[in-house]
Design an enzyme around this catalytic site. Structure first.
Site, PDB file in Angstrom:
ATOM      1  CB  THR A 100       7.294   1.126   0.080  1.00 23.37           C
ATOM      2  OG1 THR A 100       6.392   2.187  -0.234  1.00 23.37           O
ATOM      3  CG2 THR A 100       6.509  -0.150   0.238  1.00 23.37           C
ATOM      4  CE  LYS A 122      -1.227   2.153   3.223  1.00 25.82           C
ATOM      5  NZ  LYS A 122      -0.748   3.494   3.696  1.00 25.82           N
ATOM      6  CD  GLU A 164      -1.137  11.095  -0.409  1.00 28.80           C
ATOM      7  OE1 GLU A 164      -1.711  10.530   0.523  1.00 28.80           O
ATOM      8  OE2 GLU A 164      -0.348  12.047  -0.244  1.00 28.80           O
ATOM      9  CG  ASN A 181      -0.968  15.068   1.200  1.00 30.19           C
ATOM     10  OD1 ASN A 181      -1.103  14.214   2.066  1.00 30.19           O
ATOM     11  ND2 ASN A 181      -0.529  14.805  -0.014  1.00 30.19           N
ATOM     12  CB  SER A 235      -9.427  18.194   8.637  1.00 28.42           C
ATOM     13  OG  SER A 235      -8.189  18.843   8.777  1.00 28.42           O
TER      14      SER A 235
END
Lengths: 409, 409
Positions: A194, A183, A281, A404, A409
């Site tokens: 990783t 992952k 990402e 990010n 949050s």
């Protein structure tokens, strides 16, 4: 968690066979307010050997410390993976959580706690809730075994697709199989490993040789990728060998089949590492940075990393902009031996600059076409020696910022 | 070029007095398809001494190489700054452009070409057009002198506001004045200097002491900022001392007034360095990273840089997210001595974590309020020694991606 798969996700996923001696189970520990399996419990038959590479971070998670200690024994009976909470930087409560998990799993299996490997991924600084972990573990233990895809899904965090790979080798006249899951997909600049990757094989392999083969595989796979230059506190790659294939145990690089096994392991790790980059990402481009002509392989690796980590190079690629000047900048800042007037740079198959300036009659059209694709190749030849290295990275996009700037949050 | 000033732009700009012995002129060389002054020609009266710090890049621009050679002579009669084209990585044609500019300026002034300092900023890989440079230089030479703001504007590229600073010191009973201009605002991770910065003083200062004072000022100013971790091929900071204040020339750190001068120079450089960060590409927050308790100042600086360069820390700040776990990550990846269980972290005045875990009863409210502001303070105490360092950076936002995914096109 993003629901749209990365544009770089593979078109099809491999069909992983079972590995004799390995049973996979998943459960809902609900470490976050989500309704998905987030605890993976892998049981391994007695006689399974293990090797691992772990983060070089000076602030490792207690899971990393636990694995580092357990690896010295070389044997494994179970692996527990928690997703949604990394349990890093949580003091004694974090350590207690890892010990509780190992103890609970060991009680279920009738083994030593040190035979249980634990890895966690997710937010840093929140102690892993022991009650949720224990309840999840109990639920997993009584659940029916699942397949590789379910396990690969249960270890994801911001990943947008499952990451699996398979390889085979002939050892001692028998076909041995290696299956792996991994992952990502942020905080990826593994210096030794990783985020979380797990490899399983039915081959019989002695721990020392398994470790040596994993080290070698890691050097040309996980250690050659970067998403965002940020090295995780929890990076863990573990390789488990159950020995159920029945081959004479591999214990030395000169053993018949050792080369084949090491090659298969290297191939598997590289496949998994590439998948992490493909799910970087916000990634929209898969970038291969190939350095040749450096004074040494190590120097080439540092230059490759400087390019692959450069936000200016990565944003130029995101913008499909053939801004090779930023590659020059990244070579220059690496601090490694380089002579401006010997440098050559190519994008795809097109040489764009050599001998310290743009090529005569430089035509940007083929480069622009290359940059519109999803697979970008950047080549740099230093013209100084035989050192070479390859790194893989992705572009830096608005998607990375979006993910990010509000992940926690 | 962006037209909206950075939200971190100062509310008011200082009023810089003339520096005796320094004349400023600007012209339109039109290095890009814009209608603005982009060539700055500063003339310096005979007797002006000079010091400089230049990029450590292994692929420096020919301007950097020219200045490095000219600095060994310690004297200056002119400075020419070109904006819109860095002339870096342009081979013999780039070198020829610098030589032509120095020769033309020297002919105008009746001085040696080696008395002319040249700096260029902008796109990499396109030779600076000699005809445009010479025409611009001729136009500037016959133009009326301008003020500091015009010169500060003419050296900008992606900058959104002009950057000037002023300082004074009493030396040998006389007030000496220092004025400086600087430009950013991407490819900013100066290891020895920032993109382009110029400091002028009427003080009489011998070249060796001027260099020593500039080195010291640089170590706590330009070398302590980062916008994007990418070090430019053209970083140049030059300090010119005309001697017109009439003080007895400063030649040693023990000379009366030497401390005051060095302090004023350090103050000026820090002001300029902060302005570069405040105009960092896409910046919405000015971030101070303060490290204490490290094993050495050097170690503290490396840890500060690891935090200030981390895309995950910078995106968290952009998102006003009190994600201190990412600070732990950045400390951990720095590779410097750190003990997780002695670490303490604060945001603003609020201690958020100590002894390897979140503080008891941690209340995020004051931290959230601090993060909503534009001035963010992150403090990390390693608890190991007396080493300390401060670095300044900005957040990483969608604005940075937008600017850099299509800057050149």
């Amino acid at each position: 968690m993003p629901t749209t798969p990365s544009p770089l996700a593979p078109q099809q996923f491999p069909d992983l066979p079972p590995i004799a001696g390995v049973d996979l189970r998943v459960a809902r520990a609900r470490y976050k307010t989500w309704d998905r399996c987030d605890l993976t419990f892998v049981t391994l038959e007695p006689g399974t050997n293990v090797a691992g590479v772990l983060t070089q971070s000076k602030c490792p998670s207690p899971e990393v410390e636990w694995c580092r200690a357990a690896l010295t024994l070389g044997e494994a009976r179970a692996l527990v993976v928690n997703a949604g909470n990394s349990n890093a930087f949580t003091g004694n409560r974090g350590r207690a959580a890892v010990e509780a998990i190992a103890a609970r799993a060991a009680a279920h299996l009738g083994c030593k706690p040190s035979d249980v490997f634990v890895a966690s991924t997710g937010v840093i600084g929140v102690p892993l809730p022991i009650d949720k972990a224990e309840a999840g573990l109990d639920a997993a233990f009584t659940a029916a075994p699942c397949g590789w895809n379910d396990a690969a899904a249960a270890i994801m965090t911001t990943d947008t697709f499952i990451k699996t790979a398979v390889a085979t080798a002939i050892v001692d006249g028998r076909t041995v199989t290696l299956a792996g899951i991994v992952k990502g997909s942020g905080m990826i600049a593994p210096d030794m490993a990783t985020m979380l990757g797990f490899v399983f094989t039915d081959a019989a392999v002695e721990p020392d040789f398994l470790q040596a083969a994993l080290n070698a595989a890691n050097r040309t796979s996980f250690s050659c990728i970067t998403v965002d230059s940020d090295t995780s506190t929890s990076d863990t790659v573990l390789a488990f060998a159950t020995g159920k294939a029945g081959n004479a145990p591999l214990s030395h690089v000169d053993d018949p089949g050792a080369d084949a096994f090491a090659a298969a392991l290297g191939d598997l790790c590289r496949q998994l590492a590439h998948l992490v980059v493909r799910d970087g990402e916000g990634a929209t481009k898969f970038v291969t940075v190939e350095i040749t002509g450096a004074t040494s392989d190590k120097s080439a690796h540092r230059i490759a990393r400087s390019i692959a980590d450069s936000p200016l190079v990565k944003t130029a690629i995101a913008g499909e902009d053939a801004n090779w000047g930023r590659v020059v900048m990244a070579v220059g800042k690496a601090g490694e031996p380089a002579e401006r007037d010997k440098l050559a740079i190519r994008f795809g198959d097109t040489l764009v600059a050599e001998n310290g300036l743009a090529v005569e009659g430089y035509d940007e059209a083929p480069v622009a076409a290359h940059l519109k694709g999803k697979e970008i190749d950047i080549g740099v030849d230093l013209g100084l020696g035989d050192g070479r290295a390859t790194m893989w990275t992705c572009d830096l996009t608005h998607g990375y910022i979006s993910i990010n700037a509000d992940y926690r949050s």
